[in-house]
Design a protein around this motif. Structure first.
Motif, mmCIF file in Angstrom:
data_model
loop_
_atom_site.group_PDB
_atom_site.id
_atom_site.type_symbol
_atom_site.label_atom_id
_atom_site.label_comp_id
_atom_site.label_asym_id
_atom_site.label_seq_id
_atom_site.Cartn_x
_atom_site.Cartn_y
_atom_site.Cartn_z
ATOM 1 N N ALA A 1 0.826 -1.208 0.000
ATOM 2 C CA ALA A 1 0.000 0.000 0.000
ATOM 3 C C ALA A 1 0.860 1.257 0.000
ATOM 4 O O ALA A 1 0.529 2.254 -0.653
ATOM 5 C CB ALA A 1 -0.934 -0.012 1.214
ATOM 6 N N ALA A 2 1.997 1.209 0.723
ATOM 7 C CA ALA A 2 2.881 2.374 0.783
ATOM 8 C C ALA A 2 3.542 2.646 -0.563
ATOM 9 O O ALA A 2 4.008 3.765 -0.809
ATOM 10 C CB ALA A 2 3.945 2.169 1.857
ATOM 11 N N ALA A 3 3.580 1.643 -1.439
ATOM 12 C CA ALA A 3 4.216 1.807 -2.741
ATOM 13 C C ALA A 3 3.316 2.505 -3.750
ATOM 14 O O ALA A 3 3.758 2.831 -4.854
ATOM 15 C CB ALA A 3 4.637 0.445 -3.292
ATOM 16 N N VAL A 4 2.052 2.739 -3.402
ATOM 17 C CA VAL A 4 1.116 3.425 -4.308
ATOM 18 C C VAL A 4 1.021 4.887 -3.897
ATOM 19 O O VAL A 4 0.571 5.209 -2.800
ATOM 20 C CB VAL A 4 -0.277 2.766 -4.273
ATOM 21 N N SER A 5 1.472 5.784 -4.773
ATOM 22 C CA SER A 5 1.374 7.218 -4.497
ATOM 23 C C SER A 5 0.154 7.785 -5.201
ATOM 24 O O SER A 5 -0.176 7.389 -6.319
ATOM 25 C CB SER A 5 2.642 7.941 -4.964
#
Length: 199
Positions: free
Chosen positions: A60-64
């Motif tokens: 989830a943190a990899a989606v900006s």
């Protein structure tokens, strides 16, 4: 009105891409967030053991996410103003990700500079229109997607556009096998946008 395409490339030429800004009013000020650097948790960690799933929170943190729209609009004596809004998604991981998107019908926009803030709903001063829900859509590794919708504004003042949420619900490994998460992982909320609505 005009559309702008911004092409970017990192200094080491290992990362490149583009950002689209649609329906820009000529002469108006607009802001596009610079692409974030790759997520270190996905690029610098040792590879997990064979068969071990990646950390959902890291996926989830990899989606900006970034909201792009005009910063002002006018009712022009009409009952409402339809403001084009684009939500940009970028997958900074090395695996394909499946995501769900939701534009909340209530609390999607609120009037700014009021204490306490006035929450605006589909029955009040603003509402999201267009494709307001997407389920299990795929975003390829290193890929970019743009979700287009409209904010319907029916009163003057400063409105804060918010209420757009994205969760990661699955991923695809190197051999193409799909893995669904037992619990979707929430992506960071995009920065809200303030829009000045004039008569």
């Amino acid at each position: 009105m005009a559309s702008v395409v911004i092409h970017w490339e990192s200094e080491d030429a290992r990362q490149r891409g583009q950002v689209y800004a649609a329906a820009i009013r000529v002469g108006s000020h607009f802001a596009v967030e610079a692409p974030s650097p790759p997520t270190t948790s996905l690029f610098s960690r040792p590879s997990p053991p064979a068969g071990a799933p990646p950390d959902p929170e890291a996926l989830a943190a990899a989606v900006s996410l970034a909201i792009v729209c005009d910063m002002s609009t006018s009712l022009n004596s009409l009952p409402l103003s339809l403001l084009p809004v684009a939500l940009h998604l970028r997958n900074r991981s090395n695996v394909d990700l499946a995501y769900n998107f939701l534009a909340r019908a209530e609390g999607s926009a609120r009037q700014a500079d009021v204490d306490p803030p006035i929450e605006l709903s589909s029955g009040g001063h603003a509402a999201w229109l267009g494709v307001t829900k997407v389920t299990a859509e795929w975003l390829p590794a290193g890929g970019h997607a743009e979700l287009n919708l409209h904010a319907a504004l029916v009163s003057t003042g400063t409105v804060v556009l918010e209420g757009l949420s994205v969760v990661v619900c699955g991923w695809r490994d190197a051999v193409g096998t799909t893995h669904w998460l037992s619990q979707p992982a929430c992506c960071a909320t995009p920065l809200p946008r303030r829009v000045a609505v004039t008569a």
